[in-house]
Design a protein around this motif. Structure first.
Motif, PDB file in Angstrom:
ATOM      1  N   HIS A 273      -4.922   0.385  -5.068  1.00  0.00           N
ATOM      2  CA  HIS A 273      -6.223  -0.104  -4.671  1.00  0.00           C
ATOM      3  C   HIS A 273      -7.003   0.928  -4.031  1.00  0.00           C
ATOM      4  CE1 HIS A 273      -3.896  -0.709  -0.347  1.00  0.00           C
ATOM      5  NE2 HIS A 273      -4.083   0.465  -0.399  1.00  0.00           N
ATOM      6  N   LYS A 274      -6.769   2.000  -4.191  1.00  0.00           N
ATOM      7  CA  LYS A 274      -7.793   3.342  -4.117  1.00  0.00           C
ATOM      8  C   LYS A 274      -8.270   3.742  -5.417  1.00  0.00           C
ATOM      9  CE  LYS A 274      -6.040   4.578   0.503  1.00  0.00           C
ATOM     10  NZ  LYS A 274      -5.318   5.708   1.085  1.00  0.00           N
TER      11      LYS A 274
ATOM     12  N   LEU B 227      -6.287  14.349   2.927  1.00  0.00           N
ATOM     13  CA  LEU B 227      -7.402  13.557   3.234  1.00  0.00           C
ATOM     14  C   LEU B 227      -8.760  13.958   3.351  1.00  0.00           C
ATOM     15  CD1 LEU B 227      -7.382  10.439   3.692  1.00  0.00           C
ATOM     16  CD2 LEU B 227      -7.150  11.050   6.243  1.00  0.00           C
TER      17      LEU B 227
ATOM     18  N   GLY C 189       0.754  -1.312  -0.087  1.00  0.00           N
ATOM     19  CA  GLY C 189      -0.018  -0.019  -0.109  1.00  0.00           C
ATOM     20  C   GLY C 189       0.819   1.011   0.095  1.00  0.00           C
ATOM     21  N   ALA C 190       0.080   2.340   0.248  1.00  0.00           N
ATOM     22  CA  ALA C 190       0.995   3.491   0.236  1.00  0.00           C
ATOM     23  C   ALA C 190       1.974   3.887   1.261  1.00  0.00           C
ATOM     24  CB  ALA C 190       0.039   4.820   0.146  1.00  0.00           C
ATOM     25  N   THR C 191       1.448   3.245   2.533  1.00  0.00           N
ATOM     26  CA  THR C 191       2.217   3.439   3.874  1.00  0.00           C
ATOM     27  C   THR C 191       3.739   2.458   3.248  1.00  0.00           C
ATOM     28  OG1 THR C 191       0.346   3.067   4.965  1.00  0.00           O
ATOM     29  CG2 THR C 191       2.861   2.585   6.158  1.00  0.00           C
TER      30      THR C 191
ATOM     31  N   ASP D 175      -1.412   4.586  -4.329  1.00  0.00           N
ATOM     32  CA  ASP D 175      -2.233   3.119  -4.471  1.00  0.00           C
ATOM     33  C   ASP D 175      -2.954   2.722  -5.588  1.00  0.00           C
ATOM     34  OD1 ASP D 175      -1.968   2.096  -1.671  1.00  0.00           O
ATOM     35  OD2 ASP D 175      -2.998   3.743  -0.804  1.00  0.00           O
TER      36      ASP D 175
ATOM     37  N   SER E 171       0.295   7.836   7.912  1.00  0.00           N
ATOM     38  CA  SER E 171       1.129   6.783   7.071  1.00  0.00           C
ATOM     39  C   SER E 171       2.791   7.450   6.953  1.00  0.00           C
ATOM     40  CB  SER E 171       0.717   6.160   6.313  1.00  0.00           C
ATOM     41  OG  SER E 171       1.093   6.742   4.799  1.00  0.00           O
TER      42      SER E 171
ATOM     43  N   GLY F  44      -3.096  15.240  -2.382  1.00  0.00           N
ATOM     44  CA  GLY F  44      -4.723  14.641  -1.948  1.00  0.00           C
ATOM     45  C   GLY F  44      -4.462  14.708  -0.451  1.00  0.00           C
TER      46      GLY F  44
ATOM     47  N   HIS G 273      -0.218  12.914   6.408  1.00  0.00           N
ATOM     48  CA  HIS G 273      -1.221  11.707   6.783  1.00  0.00           C
ATOM     49  C   HIS G 273      -0.268  10.972   7.616  1.00  0.00           C
ATOM     50  CE1 HIS G 273      -2.852   7.454   6.117  1.00  0.00           C
ATOM     51  NE2 HIS G 273      -3.689   8.202   5.806  1.00  0.00           N
TER      52      HIS G 273
ATOM     53  N   ASP H 192       3.731  12.019  -0.766  1.00  0.00           N
ATOM     54  CA  ASP H 192       2.608  11.134  -0.740  1.00  0.00           C
ATOM     55  C   ASP H 192       1.240  11.237  -1.413  1.00  0.00           C
ATOM     56  OD1 ASP H 192       0.473   9.448   0.185  1.00  0.00           O
ATOM     57  OD2 ASP H 192       0.522  10.340   2.306  1.00  0.00           O
TER      58      ASP H 192
ATOM     59  N   ALA I 238      -1.352   8.982  -2.215  1.00  0.00           N
ATOM     60  CA  ALA I 238      -1.928   7.825  -2.121  1.00  0.00           C
ATOM     61  C   ALA I 238      -3.250   7.695  -2.817  1.00  0.00           C
ATOM     62  CB  ALA I 238      -2.574   7.770  -0.627  1.00  0.00           C
ATOM     63  N   PHE I 239      -4.002   8.913  -3.030  1.00  0.00           N
ATOM     64  CA  PHE I 239      -4.998   8.777  -4.108  1.00  0.00           C
ATOM     65  C   PHE I 239      -4.923  10.094  -5.016  1.00  0.00           C
ATOM     66  CE2 PHE I 239      -6.357  11.285  -0.351  1.00  0.00           C
ATOM     67  CZ  PHE I 239      -7.214  12.327  -0.928  1.00  0.00           C
TER      68      PHE I 239
HETATM   69  C1  LIG Z   1      -4.617   5.650   2.183  1.00  0.00           C
HETATM   70  C2  LIG Z   1      -3.579   6.749   2.401  1.00  0.00           C
HETATM   71  C3  LIG Z   1      -2.416   6.458   2.940  1.00  0.00           C
HETATM   72  C4  LIG Z   1      -1.964   4.864   3.386  1.00  0.00           C
HETATM   73  O1  LIG Z   1      -2.178   4.223   2.324  1.00  0.00           O
HETATM   74  P1  LIG Z   1      -2.391   2.493   2.597  1.00  0.00           P
HETATM   75  O2  LIG Z   1      -2.534   2.026   1.332  1.00  0.00           O
HETATM   76  O3  LIG Z   1      -3.500   2.163   3.545  1.00  0.00           O
HETATM   77  O4  LIG Z   1      -1.024   2.061   3.058  1.00  0.00           O
HETATM   78  C5  LIG Z   1      -1.137   7.269   2.752  1.00  0.00           C
HETATM   79  N1  LIG Z   1      -1.673   8.672   2.642  1.00  0.00           N
HETATM   80  C6  LIG Z   1      -2.918   8.970   2.221  1.00  0.00           C
HETATM   81  C7  LIG Z   1      -2.948  10.308   1.813  1.00  0.00           C
HETATM   82  C8  LIG Z   1      -3.674   8.131   2.256  1.00  0.00           C
HETATM   83  O5  LIG Z   1      -5.035   8.536   1.770  1.00  0.00           O
END
Ligand SMILES: *Cc1c(COP(=O)(O)O)cnc(C)c1O
Length: 456
Positions: free
Chosen positions: A291-292, A235, A140-142, A289, A186, A233, A184, A260, A262-263
């Protein structure tokens, strides 16, 4: 003993049960019917002495699990940031399980390596990132954030004359890490895992974007190696940091710049949102990600690092790996793990099935749906939309924190939708993330009606 009939029976059962589940998603309540206490009781079986037929195990598993499943694949699931599953990606994911390839070595599992390399090239093109960057497939993004930080840690310490692979962090020049105030969690984990501690938090504006003047100010007083973590992005607002202003400031100071996304990195795929991500390609590493926003099944994150710099941090050579040191990188050299499934295969299938136009249309549709929801909810007396809805995220308040909590609880119980309670800029909020490819006009209408009901 290998018996192909065992596979057939187990897979036929799984196929049937999977379709039952997927076909039930549009009509079932989004929230799980059973809670954790009930499900723990259901699965609180002693490990029996005897073996059971594979087909029976699959059937029992599906029946017992079903009440405790959240309809995360629903077009009315807006919780956290969680995508659904594109049909081609799901089909590909099943094949990945059936093929059971340990996907780290080019010469051992050539199809997996070739598919992932192709998917990586497509991703760089779609996201407008430097050709030739390394793309690694993580959980994942983490872990993608962690990988980017590891690459950055190696690079900034090497520039200071310190080989972190050889000497570790003990006695190393201190690395200063900075992130935006709305970073975030993560990203904080990534710094922590890399032994770099808690970042200095740089002021953000009312949409959670890092302020360039604040970064400039923060960097004035810093000496030695620096890593700056930016965000595509946020959150709660979906906003992107102003990369075109921030990246040159950080680069002028010799910093490694990680993003970062992620989305939010997917904003770069659509010409409509290109302005939001201007300057993004000037960074050194990016995490996102699949998966998002791309809607492949869990789990799949993407670590993207400029040039071949990630390999300085994650390269290993051992005698037993089939590994060509002088050739192109093996997939295991790009991420912090050896053995893993062919996570990039569903990404390849998603991109192959959507095509470039399909990816752009999907991103645009998610944002259109978020903006439509915001516009229709804003018309309801007592609803306040707190953010500028520039991407897939909408943040609502219903007045006081107590009132927002009460409406959130009723909404979840109603079951038509799932939206997340959260806290942003000092207020309790209800957060909507439109991340599912299948969300349509009927879902939007039903969701608005559900919010009205929950408000009483
Ligand atoms: C979801 C998210 C993460 C973490 O991603 P994972 O796929 O859950 O590890 C990190 N940063 C942002 C901005 C996110 O939305």
């Amino acid at each position: 003993m290998f018996n192909p009939d065992d596979y057939r029976a187990a897979l036929d059962a799984a196929h049937r049960r999977a379709l039952d589940w997927l076909e039930s998603v549009p009509d079932r309540p989004v929230r799980p019917a059973a809670g954790i206490d009930e499900q723990e009781a259901v699965f609180d079986l002693p490990l029996q002495d005897v073996s059971l037929p594979p087909e029976d195990v699959v059937t029992e598993l599906a029946a017992k699990a079903e009440p405790g499943l959240m309809a995360m694949d629903s077009g009315r699931f807006f919780g956290w940031v969680i995508g659904g599953t594109l049909p081609a990606a799901l089909g590909a994911d099943w094949l990945v399980s059936a093929w059971d390839q340990n996907s780290g070595m080019r010469r051992a599992t050539p199809s997996m390596a070739a598919i992932e390399a192709a998917a990586g090239r497509w991703l760089l093109e779609l996201l407008g990132l430097p050709a030739g960057s390394d793309v690694g497939f993580t959980t994942g993004a983490t872990m993608a954030n962690f990988t980017g930080v590891l690459a950055g840690r190696h690079a900034v310490l090497a520039a200071a004359g310190w080989d972190v692979n050889e000497r570790g962090l003990n006695g190393a020049p201190p690395v200063t890490v900075l992130a935006g105030a709305e970073v975030h969690a993560s990203m904080l984990l990534a710094f922590r895992y890399a032994g770099l501690g808690v970042p200095y938090l740089v002021d953000a504006d009312d949409q959670g974007r890092m302020r360039p003047d604040a970064l400039e100010h923060a960097l004035e007083s810093v000496e030695g190696p620096v890593i700056v973590a930016l965000q595509a992005g946020e959150l709660h607002s979906g906003a992107c940091d102003p990369f075109a202003e921030l990246v040159p400031v950080a680069k002028a100071r010799g910093a490694w710049v990680h993003v970062d996304g992620a989305f939010g990195l997917w904003a770069a795929a659509s010409p409509r949102f290109a302005a939001m991500t201007a300057g993004l390609d000037g960074a050194d590493s990016w995490a996102t990600d699949a998966h998002k926003t791309l809607n492949v099944p869990y789990d799949c994150g993407l670590s993207i690092v400029r040039g071949s710099l990630v390999r300085n941090a994650t390269r290993v050579t051992t005698s037993y790996l089939m590994h060509d040191v002088s050739g192109p990188a093996d997939p295991f050299e790009l991420v912090p793990e050896f053995s893993r499934r062919g996570r990039g295969v569903p990404v390849w299938a998603a991109l192959r099935s959507l095509g470039r136009d399909g990816v752009v249309a999907m991103v645009d549709r998610l944002v259109d749906a978020a903006q439509e929801l915001a516009a229709r909810l804003r018309e309801i007396p007592g609803v306040e939309v707190l953010n500028d809805v520039v991407f897939t995220q909408v943040c609502l308040s219903f007045g006081s924190d107590e009132r927002t909590q009460e409406v959130t609880a009723r909404l979840i119980e109603d079951g038509t939708v799932w939206m997340s309670g959260s806290r942003w800029m000092g207020r309790d909020v209800l957060r909507i993330s439109v991340s599912n490819w299948s969300t349509d006009a009927a879902d939007i209408a039903a969701s608005v009606a559900a919010v009205r009901r929950a408000m009483g």
